[in-house]
Design a protein around this motif. Structure first.
Motif, short mmCIF file in Angstrom:
data_model
loop_
_atom_site.label_atom_id
_atom_site.label_comp_id
_atom_site.label_asym_id
_atom_site.label_seq_id
_atom_site.Cartn_x
_atom_site.Cartn_y
_atom_site.Cartn_z
N GLN A 204 -56.60 69.81 -28.07
CA GLN A 204 -57.16 69.65 -29.02
C GLN A 204 -57.23 68.01 -29.69
OE1 GLN A 204 -55.95 72.95 -32.09
NE2 GLN A 204 -57.75 71.67 -33.82
N ASN A 205 -57.75 67.85 -30.22
CA ASN A 205 -57.15 66.07 -30.68
C ASN A 205 -56.10 65.53 -29.20
OD1 ASN A 205 -58.66 67.12 -32.93
ND2 ASN A 205 -56.23 67.99 -33.74
N ASP A 206 -57.62 65.43 -28.86
CA ASP A 206 -56.50 64.67 -27.11
C ASP A 206 -56.61 63.30 -27.50
OD1 ASP A 206 -55.63 64.19 -24.82
OD2 ASP A 206 -57.12 65.01 -23.73
N PHE A 207 -55.50 62.51 -27.14
CA PHE A 207 -55.48 61.16 -26.68
C PHE A 207 -54.14 60.40 -26.16
CE2 PHE A 207 -56.48 61.30 -32.11
CZ PHE A 207 -57.45 60.17 -32.44
N GLY A 208 -54.37 61.87 -25.41
CA GLY A 208 -53.60 61.23 -24.33
C GLY A 208 -52.29 61.26 -24.02
N LEU A 209 -51.60 60.87 -25.59
CA LEU A 209 -50.12 60.46 -25.38
C LEU A 209 -49.21 61.95 -26.01
CD1 LEU A 209 -51.44 57.82 -28.12
CD2 LEU A 209 -50.59 57.69 -25.91
N TYR A 241 -40.06 56.32 -27.91
CA TYR A 241 -40.04 56.69 -25.99
C TYR A 241 -40.20 54.93 -25.25
CZ TYR A 241 -41.30 58.50 -21.79
OH TYR A 241 -41.35 59.21 -20.16
N MET A 242 -42.19 54.65 -26.31
CA MET A 242 -42.24 53.82 -25.90
C MET A 242 -41.49 51.93 -25.85
SD MET A 242 -45.66 54.02 -25.37
CE MET A 242 -46.15 52.31 -24.66
N MET A 243 -40.73 52.14 -26.62
CA MET A 243 -39.33 51.34 -26.82
C MET A 243 -38.85 51.13 -25.36
SD MET A 243 -39.06 49.38 -30.91
CE MET A 243 -37.69 50.53 -31.47
N ALA A 244 -38.50 52.65 -25.26
CA ALA A 244 -37.12 52.90 -24.59
C ALA A 244 -37.40 52.33 -23.33
CB ALA A 244 -36.89 54.20 -24.53
N VAL A 271 -50.29 53.24 -22.17
CA VAL A 271 -50.63 52.05 -22.82
C VAL A 271 -51.71 51.81 -23.43
CG1 VAL A 271 -50.41 49.81 -22.20
CG2 VAL A 271 -48.48 50.08 -22.50
N PRO A 272 -53.07 51.75 -22.25
CA PRO A 272 -54.44 51.82 -22.65
C PRO A 272 -54.77 53.20 -23.52
CG PRO A 272 -53.65 51.99 -20.60
CD PRO A 272 -52.54 52.66 -20.93
N LYS A 273 -54.16 54.01 -23.48
CA LYS A 273 -54.59 55.41 -24.53
C LYS A 273 -53.69 55.20 -26.04
CE LYS A 273 -56.06 57.93 -21.39
NZ LYS A 273 -56.69 58.64 -21.15
N LEU A 274 -52.67 54.29 -26.23
CA LEU A 274 -52.15 53.65 -27.17
C LEU A 274 -52.63 52.44 -27.97
CD1 LEU A 274 -49.75 53.99 -29.20
CD2 LEU A 274 -48.65 51.94 -28.08
N ALA A 310 -44.06 47.12 -27.54
CA ALA A 310 -43.48 47.50 -26.33
C ALA A 310 -45.04 46.77 -25.73
CB ALA A 310 -43.48 49.39 -26.46
N LEU A 311 -46.49 46.75 -26.72
CA LEU A 311 -47.74 46.58 -25.61
C LEU A 311 -47.73 45.14 -25.48
CD1 LEU A 311 -49.99 48.27 -28.55
CD2 LEU A 311 -49.21 48.74 -26.13
N LEU A 312 -46.73 43.83 -26.15
CA LEU A 312 -46.75 42.83 -25.89
C LEU A 312 -45.62 42.67 -25.26
CD1 LEU A 312 -47.15 40.57 -29.70
CD2 LEU A 312 -49.28 41.38 -28.05
N LYS A 313 -44.64 43.14 -25.06
CA LYS A 313 -44.06 43.12 -23.65
C LYS A 313 -43.69 44.07 -23.01
CE LYS A 313 -38.61 43.80 -23.28
NZ LYS A 313 -37.19 44.36 -24.18
N SER A 314 -45.28 44.84 -22.79
CA SER A 314 -45.32 45.22 -21.33
C SER A 314 -46.70 44.14 -20.39
CB SER A 314 -46.02 46.63 -20.86
OG SER A 314 -47.40 46.86 -22.28
N VAL A 315 -47.30 43.36 -21.24
CA VAL A 315 -47.94 42.10 -20.95
C VAL A 315 -47.96 41.06 -20.24
CG1 VAL A 315 -49.90 41.42 -21.63
CG2 VAL A 315 -49.99 43.55 -22.10
#
Length: 397
Positions: A204-209, A241-244, A271-274, A310-315
């Motif tokens: 229910q309310n699945d965002f894959g996160l 968790y993302m920052m970790a 990342v794509p789900k976020l 987290a998004l910018l650092k991951s890229v």
């Protein structure tokens, strides 16, 4: 063009130009200087030594800013923060209590390691050893996940991965780099948390996160029947968790065994789900991500700043490919919203940071109503420290 229309356009362009010119050259510097001006992030609460995980979060950002600018005052603030909670004999003061078995205090541990590396003072190595000793006896689930706290038996929370594993990684890298058991254990902490909290297809309310946490014993009132997870995706828990993920990946050595490939797999899943979970109009994220647009839900600032970082650092570091630029675009859009809506200029030249929820816990029912009932704070260090980190990454673009 009519004269009056031309005049209006000229005035508008002039005002817009002046507004842009009035903005600081670096929001990272502005955020850091403002926190210091308010006396935050230095190991003290109301003038009394106090171990606070948000201090560790801020000191990490301050270290990065010091390395970028060479401003000695930033290093001195970190040093003060460490001195305030580490006694001369290396014991950790400020309310730290081993027997409570909490992961939160360990986020100040990377500051101890950094101070030891910079100064060579034995007390900081000893203080880091105190925290590392806690991990040796910290209670775990049967699978090996650290309990978040002693008072929450068999519960793993996303928050705890940032608090515990960033320190665990830094300690192992600095003092025990050939300890394969430690590297495998760190890997397991991330993997167990992911496996127990990931939203499965069809949920229910699945965002894959990731849900906020799980109870391995399935006895908590909020624990799901299948994997014992909590019912909602709370933005800041996922932010920790993302920052970790990106902070540990940045320093994980080649000899860390399965750590790097495991974290890369998880990061590329999330990342794509976020990115896709952001509100399409504002680019921000809801406090309770699983209930977008629901009455009383709102865009929360600390989680958003953590995601931007987290998004910018991951890229930037090549952990996640962004061939069409959609990940960076999402982070930039969210950053623009943050600056326009949560940064407040003050008359004294400092900035304030708004809309950070004070707390989110699994000590009640973990419901939507619980999360949206928690107070929102101004200048909450958890939020402004995340904005400092987000700004550091944004300014590298």
């Amino acid at each position: 063009m009519l004269p009056q229309v031309a005049t209006v356009l000229a005035v508008t362009l002039f005002a817009t130009t002046k507004l842009v010119e009035a903005r600081p050259k670096s929001y990272a510097v502005w955020a850091a200087d403002s926190v210091i001006a308010r006396g935050q992030g230095n190991g003290l609460t109301a003038g009394v030594p106090s171990v606070q995980y948000a201090d560790g979060e801020f000191q990490w950002g301050l270290r990065l800013l010091y390395e970028r600018t060479g401003n000695q005052s930033y290093f001195d603030w970190i040093r003060m923060g460490a001195d305030n909670i580490v006694a001369n004999n290396g014991s950790v003061i400020g309310g730290y209590n081993l027997s409570s078995y909490q992961l939160d205090p360990l986020r100040t541990g990377p500051t101890f390691i950094y101070m030891y590396e910079q100064t060579g003072e034995a007390k900081f190595r000893q203080a880091a050893n105190v925290y590392r000793g806690q991990l040796n006896v910290h209670p775990r689930t049967e699978e090996g996940q650290f309990w978040h706290k002693l008072i929450y038996p068999n519960q793993g929370w996303l928050d705890g991965v940032y608090m515990g594993e960033v320190f665990y990684t830094r300690y192992t890298l600095a003092f025990d780099t050939h300890n394969a058991t430690a590297w495998n254990d760190i890997t397991s902490q991330f993997e167990l948390m992911f496996d127990h909290t990931i939203q499965l297809p069809g949920a229910q309310n699945d965002f894959g996160l990731l849900y906020h946490g799980y109870d391995y014993s399935h006895t908590a009132i909020w624990a799901s029947p299948d994997r014992g997870h909590s019912p909602e995706v709370w933005d800041r828990a996922l932010g920790w968790y993302m920052m970790a993920l990106v902070d540990v990946l940045e320093v994980a050595p080649a000899n860390s065994g399965p750590l790097r490939p495991t974290l890369l797999r998880i990061l590329n899943t999330l990342v794509p789900k976020l990115r896709d979970a952001a509100d399409p109009t504002t680019g921000a994220w809801w406090l309770v991500i699983t209930q977008p647009g629901r009455a009383l839900n709102y865009f929360e600032s600390s989680g958003a700043a953590m995601y931007i970082y987290a998004l910018l650092k991951s890229v930037r570091l090549g952990y996640v490919e962004d061939p069409h630029g959609s990940i960076v675009a999402a982070a930039k859009k969210a950053y623009g919203y943050a600056v326009e809506n949560w940064v407040i200029p003050n008359a004294d030249g400092t900035m304030s940071w708004n809309n950070t929820v004070v707390v989110g816990s699994l000590n009640t029912d973990g419901s939507f109503d619980y999360y949206v009932s928690q107070p929102v704070d101004l200048d909450d260090l958890k939020g402004v420290a995340a904005f400092l980190l987000a700004s550091l990454e944004y300014e590298k673009l």
